[in-house]
Enzyme design. Structure first.
Site, short mmCIF file in Angstrom:
data_model
loop_
_atom_site.label_atom_id
_atom_site.label_comp_id
_atom_site.label_asym_id
_atom_site.label_seq_id
_atom_site.Cartn_x
_atom_site.Cartn_y
_atom_site.Cartn_z
N LYS A 220 0.84 -1.20 0.00
CA LYS A 220 0.00 0.00 0.00
C LYS A 220 0.88 1.26 0.00
CE LYS A 220 -3.78 -2.54 2.07
NZ LYS A 220 -4.37 -3.06 3.29
N GLN B 53 -4.51 -1.83 9.58
CA GLN B 53 -4.36 -3.11 8.90
C GLN B 53 -5.01 -4.22 9.73
OE1 GLN B 53 -3.08 -3.66 5.78
NE2 GLN B 53 -3.80 -5.76 6.06
N ASP C 144 -10.91 3.20 4.72
CA ASP C 144 -11.25 1.78 4.57
C ASP C 144 -12.76 1.55 4.71
OD1 ASP C 144 -9.63 -0.26 3.78
OD2 ASP C 144 -8.78 -0.67 5.76
#
Ligand code: NAP
Length: 279
Positions: A47, A91, A114
């Site tokens: 990422k 994450q 996200d």
């Protein structure tokens, strides 16, 4: 037909890079990684690399494996306060001792690139999303690229996680598909998948979807990623299913690259919302 996520993602990255350049913005993404799980470390590294390719700045925050929920929430709150940060990505999965829902609820909704904050998930269900979770968004963008409209089609999603299956079912519903959401307690899964005109699998069970489970001419999207003997594998028996389906995603090179580009697109959107609020 192979639904080539790698190629489509590369095209979208070029467009995004040009958009960022012309926007005059310097979007910043912060990642939060807890512990030293090799797969999570790799995903975070990919990422950051992708950010660098399109002109998004990125900062990594790594906490030790024995970090508590409070430690992780504090790290997130600090990033919320940091006016230089546009997007925050925690994450997943977090170590079992960390309460993931408390961490995700701590993320500022306007930086929640996200899309896992309960308010953002609620907005998704209501049909007016702020940020759509990256993997489901990547799946929808891939289908859209290949002009495969879900409207009216029998669509089966296998897997009901908050990160993938549930938001995907919501997106397909909004896109006027007729949706069936399956999971490990589903009875006679093959009977249901065989009815799917669009079949999306997000189980993490390698090679579970075999040719007899697929309707002739179906579109098959494989979100699953598992390592088998050191090789990345999807949920779908790609070779056999390719002979039955009209279109199928490979693993790797399908949904994975689309996920990363969707995250970056969300980060630009966050930067725009924060720095150029509507008049
Ligand atoms: P997850 O939270 O473990 O959820 C898996 C889902 O699959 C659950 O709903 C589970 O049912 C269901 N399931 C498991 N075995 C099944 C079976 N035999 N029949 C029917 N349903 C079954 O996983 P996730 O986070 O959604 O991720 C799913 C897969 O996608 C993983 O391989 C993950 O690595 C991959 N992934 C890939 C990307 C990408 O960018 N390519 C992004 C995210 C995730 P229950 O709810 O009943 O347990």
């Amino acid at each position: 037909m192979i639904l080539d996520g790698k190629q489509v993602a590369a095209e979208r990255l070029e467009i995004l890079k040009a958009e960022i350049r012309s926007s005059g913005l310097s979007p910043q993404l912060a990642t939060v990684l807890v512990g030293d799980d090799p797969a999570s470390r790799l995903y975070v590294k990919l990422k950051h690399e992708a950010c660098g390719k399109v002109g998004i700045g990125s900062v990594g925050n790594t906490l030790p494996a024995d970090a508590t929920t409070r430690d992780v929430v504090r790290a997130v709150q600090e990033l919320n306060r940091d006016t230089g940060i546009d997007g925050i990505l925690v994450q997943l999965p977090l170590p079992p001792r960390v309460e993931a829902h408390r961490v995700l609820e701590a993320v500022d909704q306007t930086k929640d690139v996200d899309g896992f904050h309960p308010c953002n998930l609620g907005r998704l269900l209501s049909g007016s999303p702020l940020f759509v979770p990256a993997t489901p968004l990547g799946v929808m963008n891939l289908l859209n690229h290949y002009r495969i409209p879900p409207a009216g089609r029998n669509t089966v999603v296998v897997g009901r996680s908050v990160e993938v299956g549930k938001p995907l079912a919501a997106l397909f519903t909004t896109a006027d598909a007729t949706v069936t959401l399956c999971h490990s307690k589903t009875r006679d899964l093959p009977a249901i998948t065989r009815k799917a005109e669009i079949l999306v699998t997000a189980m993490g069970r390698p090679m579970t979807i075999t040719a007899p489970m697929v309707r002739k001419g179906a579109v098959v999207v494989d979100v699953g990623t598992s390592y088998v003997n050191g090789r990345l594998c999807g949920d779908v028996d790609f070779a056999a299913v390719s002979a039955v389906a009209s279109a199928v995603t490979p693993v790797p090179g399908g949904v994975g690259p689309m996920t990363i580009v969707s995250l970056l697109e969300n980060t630009l959107q966050a930067a725009r919302m924060r720095r150029c609020p509507p008049a």
